[in-house]
Design a protein around this motif. Structure first.
Motif, PDB file in Angstrom:
ATOM      1  N   ASP A 181     -26.913 -40.869 -51.830  1.00 26.10           N
ATOM      2  CA  ASP A 181     -25.775 -39.974 -52.049  1.00 26.10           C
ATOM      3  C   ASP A 181     -24.912 -39.846 -50.801  1.00 26.10           C
ATOM      4  N   PHE A 182     -25.475 -40.168 -49.652  1.00 35.38           N
ATOM      5  CA  PHE A 182     -24.747 -40.013 -48.392  1.00 35.38           C
ATOM      6  C   PHE A 182     -25.290 -41.033 -47.398  1.00 35.38           C
ATOM      7  N   VAL A 183     -24.367 -41.738 -46.717  1.00 38.17           N
ATOM      8  CA  VAL A 183     -24.753 -42.768 -45.746  1.00 38.17           C
ATOM      9  C   VAL A 183     -23.896 -42.611 -44.495  1.00 38.17           C
ATOM     10  N   ILE A 184     -24.517 -42.700 -43.327  1.00 39.86           N
ATOM     11  CA  ILE A 184     -23.761 -42.893 -42.095  1.00 39.86           C
ATOM     12  C   ILE A 184     -24.348 -44.098 -41.386  1.00 39.86           C
ATOM     13  N   TYR A 185     -23.492 -44.895 -40.760  1.00 40.38           N
ATOM     14  CA  TYR A 185     -24.007 -46.020 -39.993  1.00 40.38           C
ATOM     15  C   TYR A 185     -23.005 -46.421 -38.921  1.00 40.38           C
ATOM     16  N   GLU A 186     -23.497 -47.117 -37.912  1.00 37.41           N
ATOM     17  CA  GLU A 186     -22.670 -47.641 -36.840  1.00 37.41           C
ATOM     18  C   GLU A 186     -23.049 -49.101 -36.636  1.00 37.41           C
ATOM     19  N   CYS A 187     -22.054 -49.957 -36.572  1.00 34.37           N
ATOM     20  CA  CYS A 187     -22.338 -51.385 -36.397  1.00 34.37           C
ATOM     21  C   CYS A 187     -21.260 -52.034 -35.549  1.00 34.37           C
ATOM     22  N   TRP A 188     -21.558 -53.212 -35.055  1.00 38.84           N
ATOM     23  CA  TRP A 188     -20.599 -53.998 -34.277  1.00 38.84           C
ATOM     24  C   TRP A 188     -20.196 -55.199 -35.107  1.00 38.84           C
ATOM     25  N   THR A 189     -18.890 -55.385 -35.275  1.00 38.53           N
ATOM     26  CA  THR A 189     -18.374 -56.534 -36.007  1.00 38.53           C
ATOM     27  C   THR A 189     -17.326 -57.221 -35.150  1.00 38.53           C
ATOM     28  N   THR A 190     -16.796 -58.318 -35.653  1.00 35.26           N
ATOM     29  CA  THR A 190     -15.744 -59.010 -34.902  1.00 35.26           C
ATOM     30  C   THR A 190     -14.484 -58.174 -34.799  1.00 35.26           C
ATOM     31  N   ARG A 191     -14.377 -57.140 -35.602  1.00 38.17           N
ATOM     32  CA  ARG A 191     -13.215 -56.249 -35.551  1.00 38.17           C
ATOM     33  C   ARG A 191     -13.436 -55.073 -34.612  1.00 38.17           C
ATOM     34  N   GLY A 192     -14.628 -54.964 -34.042  1.00 41.01           N
ATOM     35  CA  GLY A 192     -14.909 -53.872 -33.130  1.00 41.01           C
ATOM     36  C   GLY A 192     -16.150 -53.109 -33.553  1.00 41.01           C
ATOM     37  N   ARG A 193     -16.359 -51.998 -32.875  1.00 46.58           N
ATOM     38  CA  ARG A 193     -17.510 -51.143 -33.162  1.00 46.58           C
ATOM     39  C   ARG A 193     -17.071 -50.072 -34.162  1.00 46.58           C
ATOM     40  N   LEU A 194     -17.762 -49.987 -35.309  1.00 50.08           N
ATOM     41  CA  LEU A 194     -17.354 -49.122 -36.400  1.00 50.08           C
ATOM     42  C   LEU A 194     -18.384 -48.035 -36.644  1.00 50.08           C
ATOM     43  N   PHE A 195     -17.902 -46.820 -36.890  1.00 55.23           N
ATOM     44  CA  PHE A 195     -18.745 -45.708 -37.311  1.00 55.23           C
ATOM     45  C   PHE A 195     -18.263 -45.301 -38.695  1.00 55.23           C
ATOM     46  N   VAL A 196     -19.167 -45.323 -39.703  1.00 52.37           N
ATOM     47  CA  VAL A 196     -18.776 -45.168 -41.098  1.00 52.37           C
ATOM     48  C   VAL A 196     -19.518 -44.004 -41.728  1.00 52.37           C
ATOM     49  N   ILE A 197     -18.778 -43.164 -42.479  1.00 54.45           N
ATOM     50  CA  ILE A 197     -19.349 -42.109 -43.310  1.00 54.45           C
ATOM     51  C   ILE A 197     -19.037 -42.473 -44.754  1.00 54.45           C
ATOM     52  N   LEU A 198     -20.079 -42.554 -45.604  1.00 52.80           N
ATOM     53  CA  LEU A 198     -19.930 -43.142 -46.935  1.00 52.80           C
ATOM     54  C   LEU A 198     -20.565 -42.232 -47.990  1.00 52.80           C
ATOM     55  N   THR A 199     -19.823 -41.968 -49.083  1.00 58.59           N
ATOM     56  CA  THR A 199     -20.347 -41.269 -50.254  1.00 58.59           C
ATOM     57  C   THR A 199     -20.042 -42.143 -51.471  1.00 58.59           C
ATOM     58  N   PRO A 200     -20.521 -41.786 -52.667  1.00 57.92           N
ATOM     59  CA  PRO A 200     -20.227 -42.622 -53.842  1.00 57.92           C
ATOM     60  C   PRO A 200     -18.749 -42.736 -54.177  1.00 57.92           C
ATOM     61  N   SER A 201     -17.913 -41.811 -53.705  1.00 55.18           N
ATOM     62  CA  SER A 201     -16.502 -41.838 -54.099  1.00 55.18           C
ATOM     63  C   SER A 201     -15.544 -42.171 -52.964  1.00 55.18           C
ATOM     64  N   ILE A 202     -15.922 -41.933 -51.724  1.00 55.39           N
ATOM     65  CA  ILE A 202     -14.979 -42.118 -50.618  1.00 55.39           C
ATOM     66  C   ILE A 202     -15.735 -42.379 -49.336  1.00 55.39           C
ATOM     67  N   TYR A 203     -15.063 -43.040 -48.383  1.00 55.28           N
ATOM     68  CA  TYR A 203     -15.674 -43.162 -47.077  1.00 55.28           C
ATOM     69  C   TYR A 203     -14.600 -43.204 -45.999  1.00 55.28           C
ATOM     70  N   ALA A 204     -15.038 -42.864 -44.776  1.00 56.44           N
ATOM     71  CA  ALA A 204     -14.148 -42.894 -43.615  1.00 56.44           C
ATOM     72  C   ALA A 204     -14.712 -43.866 -42.601  1.00 56.44           C
ATOM     73  N   CYS A 205     -13.837 -44.723 -42.072  1.00 58.91           N
ATOM     74  CA  CYS A 205     -14.262 -45.740 -41.102  1.00 58.91           C
ATOM     75  C   CYS A 205     -13.529 -45.487 -39.789  1.00 58.91           C
ATOM     76  N   PHE A 206     -14.294 -45.274 -38.714  1.00 62.06           N
ATOM     77  CA  PHE A 206     -13.733 -44.988 -37.402  1.00 62.06           C
ATOM     78  C   PHE A 206     -13.944 -46.189 -36.483  1.00 62.06           C
ATOM     79  N   ASN A 207     -12.940 -46.516 -35.704  1.00 61.85           N
ATOM     80  CA  ASN A 207     -13.090 -47.537 -34.667  1.00 61.85           C
ATOM     81  C   ASN A 207     -13.506 -46.830 -33.376  1.00 61.85           C
ATOM     82  N   THR A 208     -14.705 -47.110 -32.892  1.00 55.50           N
ATOM     83  CA  THR A 208     -15.214 -46.443 -31.675  1.00 55.50           C
ATOM     84  C   THR A 208     -15.301 -47.400 -30.496  1.00 55.50           C
ATOM     85  N   SER A 209     -14.639 -48.537 -30.563  1.00 57.58           N
ATOM     86  CA  SER A 209     -14.682 -49.504 -29.464  1.00 57.58           C
ATOM     87  C   SER A 209     -14.100 -48.898 -28.190  1.00 57.58           C
ATOM     88  N   ASN A 210     -14.623 -49.355 -27.066  1.00 57.03           N
ATOM     89  CA  ASN A 210     -14.128 -48.928 -25.746  1.00 57.03           C
ATOM     90  C   ASN A 210     -14.162 -47.402 -25.588  1.00 57.03           C
TER      91      ASN A 210
END
Length: 539
Positions: free
Chosen positions: A453-482
């Motif tokens: 029902d609720f997910v948070i995660y942080e990962c590194w991709t080629t687009r930068g370091r992402l912090f994500v908050i995810l629910t079944p209907s919506i999510y927010a993606c933050f760029n936390t690089s540098n």
């Protein structure tokens, strides 16, 4: 008698057994390496000092940091210096409670004092000065005229570099051998490690640490309050030798100490000792603050004393050891003919047994019960539940209308309260499911074993370091690089945005029946690195 212990770099742990006493602990971190120089000449190592009182014989393990080196002739640096293709960081110097490999997480979480190592330097970085110096509550930053930076570590985190390959971590400078192609100069080791430099002239220094009542304690940290230090001092760049680290332990005050191996209602067995046994002068034994015996000979041999208790009340046994400087060590114990005190590692079963003993004591009479439960010297380990119960019993007696059955009802009520607390605690585990992992590489689909029902995660991709908050209907993606947090756009077609939970909208994230897809994974395949994820399902 030895009063000073010195420790130089050996490439391994060095441990010594210390008697009880007051000691000054000092550490100097190793200096970072420099391009074209066989060893040292990079960022200066830091300094850490604290005063520790040991109340029992203790083994302390010392890890002295290795100086950094030219990157062409170095692979790993002892005690946390980060690796770089041009130069390595210097290792930290620390004192810990558990020996083993220097990078053992279990051992790192027992460090009580740390002096940070200096960061590595390029050939054009001026020798000396304090650029990228280690130590202090925060290691110094590396220098650069470019946009990339190499911060020093703090009390709470490693220095965050240009990308995660350069990030410092707990006990380790940024730029390890695994990612040497990404790092030019290695960060200094420390409580947390400094950031490695990607293209800048020097890397960040590692932070220092002294365990005190107010210092930061990370999750899993094991040293208890008995190791809290006073008069702490942390400084950056105090190792002016431009070489390996070193450590020193100095005895400030010799102290007496006392160990009671056993005791009951008729006798106690104990052993007195001293950092310097020649300073012991006497051992005194008190019953209810009345002196019963004074011992002045053979003070360090094990002794058994006998005593007789005349009634069923709770009495106090106190043993005091004194030295020629009037320093003392004492043990205060509660003793009784019918009710012996709870042990220090008391649990619910012990409390239940104690309640049974109290019930038996009721039959002795009103006066004995009151004395047993409410005397001011009741053992400190007897928890608040029993103390409160004793006050209720005393009030009942004082009102002169208490019966044994009423007292038994109060005991039953206390037991029911404990049972209810256990039931509530057990019930928490049935209200949700959760899944988590840290510092691992995962594929695009994360299998949790359930639909979250609720997910948070942080990962590194080629687009930068992402912090994500995810629910079944919506999510927010933050760029936390540098070390920055930003939402680049609110456009649902942009990867850094608030958006509906739809795998077809853009890079792809969606809650599935058994887990979730993560942001930007299709484009990056398995080159992505998870820092952590937590998934929760409410039941």
């Amino acid at each position: 008698m030895q009063t000073e212990w010195n420790f130089n770099y050996t490439g391994g742990s060095q441990y010594t057994r210390f008697k009880p006493g007051k000691y000054k602990l000092e550490c100097w971190g190793a200096c970072g390496g420099k391009k074209g120089v066989t060893a040292g000449n990079g960022g200066l190592g830091g300094y850490a000092k604290g005063e520790l009182t040991l109340k029992k014989e203790t083994i302390l393990s010392v890890y002295v940091g290795e100086q950094g080196r030219d990157g062409s002739n170095a692979w790993t640096i002892f005690n946390g210096g980060g690796f770089g293709g041009v130069s390595t960081g210097g290792g930290a110097t620390d004192i810990r409670l558990i020996a083993g490999d220097w990078d053992s997480q279990k051992g790192l979480l027992t460090r009580i004092i740390v002096a940070g190592g200096g960061g590595g330097h390029d050939s054009d970085t001026p020798t000396g000065g304090y650029s990228s110096a280690g130590g202090g509550t925060k290691g110094n930053n590396g220098t650069s005229t470019l946009s990339y930076h190499a911060p020093g570590a703090t009390q709470y985190d490693g220095g965050r570099g240009a990308d995660f390959h350069s990030d410092g971590s707990f006990g380790l400078g940024g730029g390890t051998i695994t990612y040497s192609q990404y790092c030019k100069c290695g960060g200094g080791g420390g409580w947390f490690g400094g950031a490695g430099s990607k293209v800048s002239s020097s890397a960040g220094g590692g932070s220092g640490y002294v365990l005190t009542e107010d210092s930061y304690k990370p999750a899993g940290y094991t040293p208890t309050s008995e190791y809290y230090m006073i008069n702490p001092n942390l400084a950056t760049g105090n190792n002016t030798t431009k070489g390996h680290g070193y450590a020193k332990i100095t005895l400030l005050q010799a102290l007496p100490f006392l160990n009671v191996s056993s005791y009951n209602s008729t006798q106690a067995t104990f052993k007195a000792d001293h950092t310097d046994p020649t300073l012991l002068t006497k051992v005194e034994v008190f019953i209810d603050d009345t002196l019963k015996e004074t011992i002045t000979t053979d003070l360090t041999t094990e002794k058994t004393i006998n005593y007789t208790l005349e009634d069923n009340a709770l009495h106090t046994l106190k043993i005091v050891v004194t030295d020629s400087n009037n320093a003392t060590a004492e043990k205060v114990l509660s003793i009784s003919k019918n009710i012996m005190p709870l042990p220090e590692d008391v649990d619910l079963n012990d409390i239940s047994i104690k309640l049974t003993e109290v019930n038996t004591g009721f039959k002795v009479g009103k006066t004995s019960i009151i004395n047993t439960l409410v005397l001011k010297n009741i053992e400190a380990s007897l928890n608040n539940t029993l103390v409160e119960l004793s006050e209720k019993i005393k009030l009942s007696f004082d009102s002169s209308d208490a019966s044994v059955q009423e007292l038994m009802n109060q005991l039953t009520q206390a037991n029911n309260t404990i049972s209810q607390l256990n039931t509530q605690i057990s019930g928490l585990n049935s209200k949700y499911k959760f899944s988590y992992s840290t510092d691992i590489t995962k594929s695009w689909m994360i299998d949790c074993g359930f639909k979250p029902d609720f997910v948070i995660y942080e990962c590194w991709t080629t687009r930068g370091r992402l912090f994500v908050i995810l629910t079944p209907s919506i999510y927010a993606c933050f760029n936390t690089s540098n070390s920055r947090w930003s939402i680049i756009s609110s456009d649902h077609e942009n990867s850094y945005a608030y958006s509906k939970n739809d795998i077809n909208s853009y890079y792809g994230t969606k809650i599935r029946d058994t887990g979730f897809n993560s942001a930007a994974m299709p484009g990056d395949s398995l080159n992505d690195k998870y820092y952590f994820y937590y998934a929760i399902k409410c039941l």
